[in-house]
Design a protein around this motif. Structure first.
Motif, PDB file in Angstrom:
ATOM      1  N   ILE A 326      27.520 -28.311  14.901  1.00  0.00           N
ATOM      2  CA  ILE A 326      26.894 -28.929  16.080  1.00  0.00           C
ATOM      3  C   ILE A 326      26.925 -30.444  15.959  1.00  0.00           C
ATOM      4  CG2 ILE A 326      24.685 -29.278  17.263  1.00  0.00           C
ATOM      5  CD1 ILE A 326      24.109 -26.305  16.812  1.00  0.00           C
ATOM      6  N   VAL A 327      26.607 -30.958  14.796  1.00  0.00           N
ATOM      7  CA  VAL A 327      26.634 -32.415  14.592  1.00  0.00           C
ATOM      8  C   VAL A 327      28.033 -32.961  14.844  1.00  0.00           C
ATOM      9  CG1 VAL A 327      26.388 -34.243  12.863  1.00  0.00           C
ATOM     10  CG2 VAL A 327      24.676 -32.412  13.005  1.00  0.00           C
ATOM     11  N   LEU A 328      29.054 -32.225  14.449  1.00  0.00           N
ATOM     12  CA  LEU A 328      30.430 -32.687  14.629  1.00  0.00           C
ATOM     13  C   LEU A 328      30.860 -32.716  16.100  1.00  0.00           C
ATOM     14  CD1 LEU A 328      32.246 -30.949  11.625  1.00  0.00           C
ATOM     15  CD2 LEU A 328      31.763 -33.387  11.914  1.00  0.00           C
ATOM     16  N   THR A 329      30.156 -31.982  16.978  1.00  0.00           N
ATOM     17  CA  THR A 329      30.521 -32.031  18.402  1.00  0.00           C
ATOM     18  C   THR A 329      30.318 -33.423  18.991  1.00  0.00           C
ATOM     19  OG1 THR A 329      28.314 -31.341  19.186  1.00  0.00           O
ATOM     20  CG2 THR A 329      29.940 -29.593  18.741  1.00  0.00           C
ATOM     21  N   PHE A 330      29.485 -34.258  18.373  1.00  0.00           N
ATOM     22  CA  PHE A 330      29.289 -35.622  18.854  1.00  0.00           C
ATOM     23  C   PHE A 330      30.563 -36.465  18.679  1.00  0.00           C
ATOM     24  CE2 PHE A 330      24.894 -34.346  18.281  1.00  0.00           C
ATOM     25  CZ  PHE A 330      24.244 -34.965  19.346  1.00  0.00           C
ATOM     26  N   ALA A 331      31.450 -36.008  17.779  1.00  0.00           N
ATOM     27  CA  ALA A 331      32.634 -36.813  17.449  1.00  0.00           C
ATOM     28  C   ALA A 331      33.833 -36.514  18.325  1.00  0.00           C
ATOM     29  CB  ALA A 331      33.006 -36.589  15.980  1.00  0.00           C
ATOM     30  N   LEU A 335      38.555 -30.799  24.913  1.00  0.00           N
ATOM     31  CA  LEU A 335      38.310 -29.367  25.059  1.00  0.00           C
ATOM     32  C   LEU A 335      38.647 -28.573  23.802  1.00  0.00           C
ATOM     33  CD1 LEU A 335      37.652 -26.807  26.658  1.00  0.00           C
ATOM     34  CD2 LEU A 335      39.969 -26.893  27.621  1.00  0.00           C
ATOM     35  N   TRP A 336      39.879 -28.721  23.283  1.00  0.00           N
ATOM     36  CA  TRP A 336      40.291 -27.848  22.188  1.00  0.00           C
ATOM     37  C   TRP A 336      39.544 -28.107  20.878  1.00  0.00           C
ATOM     38  CZ3 TRP A 336      42.406 -23.415  22.978  1.00  0.00           C
ATOM     39  CH2 TRP A 336      43.109 -23.206  24.176  1.00  0.00           C
ATOM     40  N   PRO A 337      39.298 -29.344  20.481  1.00  0.00           N
ATOM     41  CA  PRO A 337      38.434 -29.537  19.310  1.00  0.00           C
ATOM     42  C   PRO A 337      37.033 -28.965  19.526  1.00  0.00           C
ATOM     43  CG  PRO A 337      39.661 -31.539  19.769  1.00  0.00           C
ATOM     44  CD  PRO A 337      39.898 -30.629  20.930  1.00  0.00           C
ATOM     45  N   THR A 338      36.544 -29.058  20.754  1.00  0.00           N
ATOM     46  CA  THR A 338      35.231 -28.483  21.061  1.00  0.00           C
ATOM     47  C   THR A 338      35.255 -26.969  20.903  1.00  0.00           C
ATOM     48  OG1 THR A 338      34.690 -30.283  22.593  1.00  0.00           O
ATOM     49  CG2 THR A 338      33.465 -28.227  22.835  1.00  0.00           C
ATOM     50  N   LEU A 339      36.343 -26.329  21.339  1.00  0.00           N
ATOM     51  CA  LEU A 339      36.459 -24.878  21.177  1.00  0.00           C
ATOM     52  C   LEU A 339      36.473 -24.480  19.702  1.00  0.00           C
ATOM     53  CD1 LEU A 339      39.031 -23.843  23.940  1.00  0.00           C
ATOM     54  CD2 LEU A 339      36.631 -23.171  23.791  1.00  0.00           C
ATOM     55  N   SER A 401      24.750 -34.457  28.398  1.00  0.00           N
ATOM     56  CA  SER A 401      25.464 -34.311  27.127  1.00  0.00           C
ATOM     57  C   SER A 401      25.216 -32.928  26.532  1.00  0.00           C
ATOM     58  CB  SER A 401      25.001 -35.387  26.140  1.00  0.00           C
ATOM     59  OG  SER A 401      25.488 -35.115  24.834  1.00  0.00           O
ATOM     60  N   TYR A 402      26.284 -32.142  26.384  1.00  0.00           N
ATOM     61  CA  TYR A 402      26.108 -30.833  25.778  1.00  0.00           C
ATOM     62  C   TYR A 402      25.814 -30.952  24.285  1.00  0.00           C
ATOM     63  CZ  TYR A 402      30.819 -30.908  23.716  1.00  0.00           C
ATOM     64  OH  TYR A 402      31.942 -31.211  22.967  1.00  0.00           O
ATOM     65  N   SER A 403      26.302 -32.008  23.637  1.00  0.00           N
ATOM     66  CA  SER A 403      26.018 -32.189  22.209  1.00  0.00           C
ATOM     67  C   SER A 403      24.531 -32.427  21.976  1.00  0.00           C
ATOM     68  CB  SER A 403      26.837 -33.360  21.654  1.00  0.00           C
ATOM     69  OG  SER A 403      28.219 -33.069  21.696  1.00  0.00           O
ATOM     70  N   LEU A 404      23.930 -33.281  22.806  1.00  0.00           N
ATOM     71  CA  LEU A 404      22.492 -33.497  22.692  1.00  0.00           C
ATOM     72  C   LEU A 404      21.720 -32.219  23.005  1.00  0.00           C
ATOM     73  CD1 LEU A 404      22.026 -37.050  24.272  1.00  0.00           C
ATOM     74  CD2 LEU A 404      21.608 -36.385  21.885  1.00  0.00           C
ATOM     75  N   ALA A 405      22.222 -31.449  23.979  1.00  0.00           N
ATOM     76  CA  ALA A 405      21.546 -30.203  24.336  1.00  0.00           C
ATOM     77  C   ALA A 405      21.602 -29.188  23.198  1.00  0.00           C
ATOM     78  CB  ALA A 405      22.163 -29.622  25.604  1.00  0.00           C
ATOM     79  N   LEU A 406      22.667 -29.247  22.390  1.00  0.00           N
ATOM     80  CA  LEU A 406      22.812 -28.336  21.246  1.00  0.00           C
ATOM     81  C   LEU A 406      22.046 -28.803  20.011  1.00  0.00           C
ATOM     82  CD1 LEU A 406      26.659 -27.540  21.404  1.00  0.00           C
ATOM     83  CD2 LEU A 406      24.799 -25.933  21.862  1.00  0.00           C
ATOM     84  N   LEU A 407      21.676 -30.076  19.965  1.00  0.00           N
ATOM     85  CA  LEU A 407      21.076 -30.638  18.752  1.00  0.00           C
ATOM     86  C   LEU A 407      19.808 -29.912  18.294  1.00  0.00           C
ATOM     87  CD1 LEU A 407      21.520 -32.807  16.634  1.00  0.00           C
ATOM     88  CD2 LEU A 407      20.178 -34.389  18.058  1.00  0.00           C
ATOM     89  N   PRO A 408      18.908 -29.489  19.203  1.00  0.00           N
ATOM     90  CA  PRO A 408      17.733 -28.727  18.726  1.00  0.00           C
ATOM     91  C   PRO A 408      18.120 -27.469  17.965  1.00  0.00           C
ATOM     92  CG  PRO A 408      17.376 -29.482  20.968  1.00  0.00           C
ATOM     93  CD  PRO A 408      18.801 -29.788  20.645  1.00  0.00           C
ATOM     94  N   LEU A 409      19.258 -26.866  18.304  1.00  0.00           N
ATOM     95  CA  LEU A 409      19.715 -25.685  17.573  1.00  0.00           C
ATOM     96  C   LEU A 409      20.076 -26.045  16.135  1.00  0.00           C
ATOM     97  CD1 LEU A 409      22.024 -24.008  20.249  1.00  0.00           C
ATOM     98  CD2 LEU A 409      19.710 -23.318  19.586  1.00  0.00           C
TER      99      LEU A 409
END
Length: 432
Positions: A326-331, A335-339, A401-409
């Motif tokens: 999840i932390v790496l999604t900020f970088a 699309l494909w790296p996110t997948l 930001s989906y990365s921020l939305a995922l951060l609580p997880l």
């Protein structure tokens, strides 16, 4: 005893038990997850039709877990009273009918009501199946077979997302929208499988006419010997159990992977489609890929846990993988790296499940396993589904930001990993 040190009687008995009940229950759970999560694909049309904001959609999705929490423990206790065959059939028939009836919602309020009723109907199925499997599976088989059973969760998304994407293309057929067809055609199989439960399942090994007398005797003796051992939690009263900190700690630990898998099953289609240029069907196919990867690796991880007898790091390690991914999604904004990162997140979420539930079996006494498993499952679902699905929608709507939305997880999984390592420290030398 290792899995390799088996007698011919054990091998033949466990092969017959496994093939009789596990594939059927996998199919049942497959449709449970499809019916629980198909709201994610339906939202690609439904939200606009009903005028739902992201926050309202998140709230509707979370109501499933509120009623699930309220009804799960009573449902598991009822299963012990009425028998697994009858009670699992009841659960499936009612949830299938309610899932199909969700096609009739006309606005926020009716959607809220149907999601709440669906959660109450499905409540008890997963912990009920875990309890049911404890009647049939010796300890040496549990992590791998629970993991195989739970492949239904990522497999449901792997199979269901493309199917739901295709059903959206039925838009206008017989005057119905595509999202109407999703709920109708994916709800009917659950009801039919519920009827099939009455003919396929046996309540206990002693009721299994499809086992020989020798096989029934061997299995009953093996399970009785294992259940005679002392466990960490020995309460007989439900209210005593509810006050036990170990139960709540285990629920918090499992909230991490539960929240992760639930949140992505609901929000991932919208997350992927937000990259732009994708049809609904393409979105469904891409949404399925991370779940397909997770389906394969969670079985391998469960087999590794059984082979080594190690539960502690097989449960904690995947939680740390979730947080790091999840932390790496900020970088990456592509699309494909996110997948790839979504795949890693879901591998962690699903790989933790088999070893964790095997560990839970070992930490609960036979007298408390029904209520204990239900309490862990219900509480983690409330935290993991009811709360985090809402938080994701709230953060996404206000930040984009989906990365921020995922951060609580990520935070929840780090806390869970630390708590698990602390909780199991005193049993490190006992194969856990």
């Amino acid at each position: 005893m290792t899995v390799g040190d088996v007698t011919p009687m054990e091998k033949s008995t466990m092969r017959r038990v496994t093939w009789r009940i596990v594939p059927f229950l996998m199919i049942c759970y497959l449709f449970a997850i499809i019916d629980r999560g198909n709201i994610g694909m339906a939202s690609l049309q439904m939200n606009e039709d009903l005028g739902l904001s992201k926050a309202a959609f998140g709230f509707a999705s979370s109501l499933f877990f509120v009623s699930y929490f309220l009804a799960e423990v009573p449902s598991n206790i009822a299963m012990e009273r009425f028998g697994a065959r009858l009670w699992i059939a009841r659960i499936m028939i009612t949830w299938g009918l309610l899932s199909a009836a969700t096609s009739m919602v006309v606005g926020e309020t009716s959607l809220y009501i149907m999601r709440f009723l669906l959660g109450a109907a499905e409540a008890g199925f997963f912990p009920g199946v875990l309890l049911y499997l404890s009647y049939w599976l010796p300890a040496a088989y549990r992590a791998r077979l629970v993991a195989i059973f739970m492949v239904s969760i990522p497999a449901a998304n792997f199979i269901g997302a493309p199917i739901s994407g295709a059903l959206l293309s039925m838009d206008g057929f017989l005057g119905l929208r595509g999202w109407h067809w999703i709920f109708i055609l994916e709800g009917i199989p659950a009801t039919l499988l519920g009827i099939a439960c009455l003919f396929v399942l046996s309540d206990r090994p002693e009721h299994a006419r499809w086992l020989s007398d020798e096989q029934r005797h061997w299995l009953a003796q093996r399970l009785a010997t294992e259940n005679a051992g002392k466990r960490m939690v020995e309460h007989t009263s439900f209210w005593q159990l509810a006050r036990n900190p170990t139960i709540w700690a285990m629920a918090l630990i499992y909230s991490g992977p539960s929240a992760t898998s639930t949140t992505l099953s609901v929000w991932q289609p919208q997350l992927i489609k937000a990259f732009g240029g994708l049809t609904n069907f393409q979105t469904g196919v891409l949404s399925a890929l991370p779940f397909g990867v997770a389906s394969v690796l969670m079985v391998w991880w469960g087999r590794s846990s059984d082979k080594t007898g190690e539960r502690r790091w097989h449960s904690a390690g995947p939680l740390l993988l979730i947080a790091a991914s999840i932390v790496l999604t900020f970088a990456t904004p592509a699309l494909w790296p996110t997948l790839i990162l979504l795949s890693a997140i879901l591998v962690g979420a699903y790989s933790a499940k088999g070893p964790f539930w095997a560990l839970s079996y070992e930490m609960l006494s036979p007298r408390t396993v029904a209520a204990g498993l239900a309490m862990i499952g219900a509480t983690s679902n409330l935290i993991g589904g009811g709360l985090t699905v809402n938080i994701y929608g709230f953060v996404l709507e206000h930040t984009g930001s989906y990365s921020l939305a995922l951060l609580p997880l990520a935070c929840l999984n780090v806390v869970g990993a630390g708590l698990l390592l602390l909780l199991t420290r005193r049993v490190r030398g006992k194969g856990q």
